[in-house]
Design a protein around this motif. Sequence first.
Motif, PDB file in Angstrom:
ATOM      1  N   ILE A  66       0.867  -0.951   0.198  1.00  0.00           N
ATOM      2  CA  ILE A  66      -0.026  -0.061  -0.033  1.00  0.00           C
ATOM      3  C   ILE A  66       1.054   1.189  -0.047  1.00  0.00           C
ATOM      4  CG2 ILE A  66      -1.765   1.156   1.240  1.00  0.00           C
ATOM      5  CD1 ILE A  66      -2.847  -1.061   2.266  1.00  0.00           C
ATOM      6  N   VAL A  67       0.745   2.016  -0.958  1.00  0.00           N
ATOM      7  CA  VAL A  67       1.565   3.360  -1.054  1.00  0.00           C
ATOM      8  C   VAL A  67       0.342   4.544  -0.729  1.00  0.00           C
ATOM      9  CG1 VAL A  67       2.864   4.798  -2.606  1.00  0.00           C
ATOM     10  CG2 VAL A  67       2.852   2.457  -2.725  1.00  0.00           C
ATOM     11  N   LEU A  68       0.884   5.333   0.170  1.00  0.00           N
ATOM     12  CA  LEU A  68       0.221   6.450   0.770  1.00  0.00           C
ATOM     13  C   LEU A  68       0.889   7.720   0.062  1.00  0.00           C
ATOM     14  CD1 LEU A  68      -0.464   5.388   4.338  1.00  0.00           C
ATOM     15  CD2 LEU A  68      -2.252   5.343   2.493  1.00  0.00           C
ATOM     16  N   ALA A  69       0.174   8.259  -1.055  1.00  0.00           N
ATOM     17  CA  ALA A  69       0.866   9.183  -1.922  1.00  0.00           C
ATOM     18  C   ALA A  69       0.315  10.483  -1.835  1.00  0.00           C
ATOM     19  CB  ALA A  69       0.706   8.982  -3.227  1.00  0.00           C
ATOM     20  N   PRO A  70       0.706  11.773  -1.919  1.00  0.00           N
ATOM     21  CA  PRO A  70      -0.009  12.929  -2.082  1.00  0.00           C
ATOM     22  C   PRO A  70      -0.993  12.984  -3.009  1.00  0.00           C
ATOM     23  CG  PRO A  70       2.201  13.188  -2.825  1.00  0.00           C
ATOM     24  CD  PRO A  70       1.995  11.968  -2.181  1.00  0.00           C
ATOM     25  N   LEU A  71      -1.654  14.196  -3.052  1.00  0.00           N
ATOM     26  CA  LEU A  71      -2.820  14.140  -4.072  1.00  0.00           C
ATOM     27  C   LEU A  71      -2.206  14.514  -5.303  1.00  0.00           C
ATOM     28  CD1 LEU A  71      -5.736  14.761  -4.732  1.00  0.00           C
ATOM     29  CD2 LEU A  71      -5.534  17.131  -4.266  1.00  0.00           C
ATOM     30  N   ALA A 145     -11.718  33.122   3.060  1.00  0.00           N
ATOM     31  CA  ALA A 145     -12.715  33.523   2.510  1.00  0.00           C
ATOM     32  C   ALA A 145     -13.484  34.290   3.434  1.00  0.00           C
ATOM     33  CB  ALA A 145     -13.425  32.588   1.896  1.00  0.00           C
ATOM     34  N   VAL A 146     -14.221  35.565   2.734  1.00  0.00           N
ATOM     35  CA  VAL A 146     -14.906  36.445   3.619  1.00  0.00           C
ATOM     36  C   VAL A 146     -16.418  36.366   3.275  1.00  0.00           C
ATOM     37  CG1 VAL A 146     -13.053  38.191   3.809  1.00  0.00           C
ATOM     38  CG2 VAL A 146     -14.672  38.190   1.787  1.00  0.00           C
ATOM     39  N   LEU A 147     -16.759  35.568   2.411  1.00  0.00           N
ATOM     40  CA  LEU A 147     -18.377  35.637   2.332  1.00  0.00           C
ATOM     41  C   LEU A 147     -18.751  34.596   3.373  1.00  0.00           C
ATOM     42  CD1 LEU A 147     -18.403  34.805  -1.687  1.00  0.00           C
ATOM     43  CD2 LEU A 147     -19.007  36.957  -0.261  1.00  0.00           C
ATOM     44  N   SER A 148     -19.835  35.161   3.564  1.00  0.00           N
ATOM     45  CA  SER A 148     -20.745  34.386   4.932  1.00  0.00           C
ATOM     46  C   SER A 148     -21.036  32.808   4.237  1.00  0.00           C
ATOM     47  CB  SER A 148     -22.228  34.930   4.921  1.00  0.00           C
ATOM     48  OG  SER A 148     -23.030  34.201   5.749  1.00  0.00           O
ATOM     49  N   GLN A 149     -20.634  31.844   5.267  1.00  0.00           N
ATOM     50  CA  GLN A 149     -20.742  30.393   5.250  1.00  0.00           C
ATOM     51  C   GLN A 149     -20.002  30.045   3.837  1.00  0.00           C
ATOM     52  OE1 GLN A 149     -21.938  29.295   7.623  1.00  0.00           O
ATOM     53  NE2 GLN A 149     -23.262  30.621   8.583  1.00  0.00           N
ATOM     54  N   GLY A 150     -18.883  30.709   3.452  1.00  0.00           N
ATOM     55  CA  GLY A 150     -18.272  30.290   2.168  1.00  0.00           C
ATOM     56  C   GLY A 150     -17.065  29.289   2.441  1.00  0.00           C
ATOM     57  N   ASP A 151     -16.874  28.420   1.616  1.00  0.00           N
ATOM     58  CA  ASP A 151     -15.900  27.333   1.847  1.00  0.00           C
ATOM     59  C   ASP A 151     -15.586  26.753   0.511  1.00  0.00           C
ATOM     60  OD1 ASP A 151     -13.966  25.369   2.307  1.00  0.00           O
ATOM     61  OD2 ASP A 151     -14.659  25.143   4.393  1.00  0.00           O
ATOM     62  N   TRP A 152     -14.213  26.760  -0.045  1.00  0.00           N
ATOM     63  CA  TRP A 152     -14.108  26.513  -1.262  1.00  0.00           C
ATOM     64  C   TRP A 152     -12.872  25.309  -1.521  1.00  0.00           C
ATOM     65  CZ3 TRP A 152     -16.072  31.053  -0.303  1.00  0.00           C
ATOM     66  CH2 TRP A 152     -17.113  31.640  -1.020  1.00  0.00           C
ATOM     67  N   THR A 153     -12.978  24.531  -0.335  1.00  0.00           N
ATOM     68  CA  THR A 153     -12.225  23.346  -0.333  1.00  0.00           C
ATOM     69  C   THR A 153     -13.047  22.121  -0.706  1.00  0.00           C
ATOM     70  OG1 THR A 153     -12.567  23.165   2.290  1.00  0.00           O
ATOM     71  CG2 THR A 153     -10.655  24.604   1.578  1.00  0.00           C
ATOM     72  N   TRP A 154     -12.132  21.071  -0.857  1.00  0.00           N
ATOM     73  CA  TRP A 154     -12.951  19.798  -1.460  1.00  0.00           C
ATOM     74  C   TRP A 154     -12.034  18.691  -1.003  1.00  0.00           C
ATOM     75  CZ3 TRP A 154     -16.943  19.653  -4.916  1.00  0.00           C
ATOM     76  CH2 TRP A 154     -17.387  21.001  -5.350  1.00  0.00           C
ATOM     77  N   ILE A 155     -12.565  17.450  -0.677  1.00  0.00           N
ATOM     78  CA  ILE A 155     -12.130  16.131  -0.579  1.00  0.00           C
ATOM     79  C   ILE A 155     -11.879  15.499  -1.808  1.00  0.00           C
ATOM     80  CG2 ILE A 155     -12.345  13.975   0.628  1.00  0.00           C
ATOM     81  CD1 ILE A 155     -14.393  15.520   2.713  1.00  0.00           C
ATOM     82  N   ARG A 156     -10.473  15.036  -2.056  1.00  0.00           N
ATOM     83  CA  ARG A 156     -10.247  14.527  -3.226  1.00  0.00           C
ATOM     84  C   ARG A 156      -9.256  13.421  -2.740  1.00  0.00           C
ATOM     85  NH1 ARG A 156      -8.591  19.518  -7.641  1.00  0.00           N
ATOM     86  NH2 ARG A 156     -10.351  20.972  -7.055  1.00  0.00           N
ATOM     87  N   THR A 157      -9.713  12.270  -3.490  1.00  0.00           N
ATOM     88  CA  THR A 157      -9.071  10.956  -3.313  1.00  0.00           C
ATOM     89  C   THR A 157      -8.988  10.076  -4.610  1.00  0.00           C
ATOM     90  OG1 THR A 157      -9.487  11.118  -0.638  1.00  0.00           O
ATOM     91  CG2 THR A 157      -8.944   8.985  -1.738  1.00  0.00           C
ATOM     92  N   SER A 158      -7.954   9.587  -4.915  1.00  0.00           N
ATOM     93  CA  SER A 158      -7.965   8.746  -5.941  1.00  0.00           C
ATOM     94  C   SER A 158      -7.332   7.456  -5.437  1.00  0.00           C
ATOM     95  CB  SER A 158      -7.197   9.223  -7.020  1.00  0.00           C
ATOM     96  OG  SER A 158      -7.601  10.230  -7.303  1.00  0.00           O
ATOM     97  N   VAL A 159      -7.980   6.287  -5.994  1.00  0.00           N
ATOM     98  CA  VAL A 159      -7.402   4.757  -5.487  1.00  0.00           C
ATOM     99  C   VAL A 159      -7.160   4.039  -6.665  1.00  0.00           C
ATOM    100  CG1 VAL A 159      -7.821   2.742  -4.199  1.00  0.00           C
ATOM    101  CG2 VAL A 159      -8.889   5.155  -3.225  1.00  0.00           C
TER     102      VAL A 159
END
Length: 417
Positions: A66-71, A145-159
Motif C-alpha cells: 500500500i502506497v500512501l501518496a500525496p494528491l 474567504a470572507v463570504l458568509s458560510q463560504g468554503d471552497w475546499t474539497w475532499i479529493r481522493t483517488s485509489v
Amino acid sequence: MAAFYQDSRRRTLFNKEANRFGQCSDATTCAVGVLEWSPGYPREAGEIIESNAQALRSRAQPRVQIVLAPLDLAHHTNGAGIQCLYDHFAVPSDFISQRLEGVTHSFSAVRDGSSYHSYFHFLCKNVTISSVDGRSPGIADPRGAVLSQGDWTWIRTSVFMRWDNCDDKDKAAVSLVIFSASPEMRDRCQRLWQTDLSTVLVDPFSFFVICLDELWLQAQSVVRGVSDVFSQMERTALDLAVSSTDSGSDGRHDFVGLHNIAKHIIYLKESSEAALMTISHLEAFHRELLKRPPQEQDAMPTMHMTSQMLAQKAVQFEVWKLRMTSLEKRMQNIINLSFNVVTQHDSHVLKNDSKSMKAIATVTMLFLPLATIASKAEVCTQSFRDRPYAVLVAFILSHAAWQPQGNATNKASAAVA
C-alpha cells in the motif's frame, strides 16, 4: 493489448500543466508512505515506511503493498513524483485524464493478460466548521474567504490497484496506491496489518471496500457539519418570521449565507450520487469475477464476503443521499420563507409610507387654496403700488367678492354712483 488504448498525450498534458507555474521539483521530494506484507511477515511489522517516489522504484516487490501518496494534482510541487508513480505502476491514461478533468464519478477495471488494474476517483465538497467565543457554528474557509458560510475546499481522493498474477494465488501480488489519504484512512490501512492479509491475494477488491468505508465516514462528518449550521440558520429564519410584525424587526436575512449553504448541499448530493454510481459499477464488475473457473472455487467464500460488504456500503451511501435530499428540500422551504418574510416586511414599510403621504396630502389640500389667495393678493398689491387710488378700488372689489351676490351688486352700483 491494453497498450493499444493508451494515449501518451495525457501524460504530456499532465506534465505541461504541472510546469505551468514553475519547474517541477525532483521526484525525490515527493514523500510517500509505504506498507508492505508478504507471507511470514510478523503482524506487528505493519509500520509505515517513509520514502519517496523515486526510491519506491528500487524496492523489492512484496506480495501486498500500500502506497500512501500525496494528491495527484498537476502542480510543480509534486508533479515529477506523481508522474514517477504513474510510470512505476503503469497507471492508464484514462486515470490521468479524469484527474485532470476533476471528475466526480469514475470507475474502471480492466484485465490485461494475467493482471488487473482498477481505480476510482472520489470528489466531495468539504466544509470547515468554526465556532468562536461560544457563538453558533458557522462555515469558514481556512484560506480566509470572507463570504458568509463560504468554503471552497474539497475532499479529493483517488485509489488505484494492480493485481498481478491474478490466476495464481501463490504468486499473486497486489499494489494499492491511495492518493491523498486522510489521517483516518492511513490509520485504517496500518491496522489492516493486524489481520490476515492473505485474503487480499484472493480478492484484492476488498481493499476498495475499506477505502469506500473511510470515505463515507469522512463525508458524513461534512454532512453533519452542514446540517448543524443549516439547523441554526433555519431557527434564525423561523424567529424572524415570528417577529416580522414587530416594529423593531428589520426583516434582515443572511441571503449570502443561505446561498452558500444551498450550494454546499447541492455539491454533497452530487457526490453521494456519484459514489453510488461508483459502487454500482464496482458491484457489477465483481459479480463477473464470481464467475471464475472451477480451479478457483476455493476463493468463493472470500469473494462472496466482498460482494456482501459492497452491498452494505451501497446502503450507507444511500443513507447519505437520502439525508441530502431532505436537507435540500428544507433549504428550499427556508429560502421561500425568507423571501416571504422580506416581502411582508417591505409591505409594512410601504404601508407606513402611504400613511405619511396621506398626511402630507391632507396638509397640502388645506393650505394650498390659502397660499393661492395670498399670492393673488400679493400680485394685486404690487400692481397698484404706483396708483394709490387703485388700492381703494381693489379693496372694495375684493370685499364685494366675499359678499352674497345680491348685496355685492347693490354695493358695486352704489360705488359707481
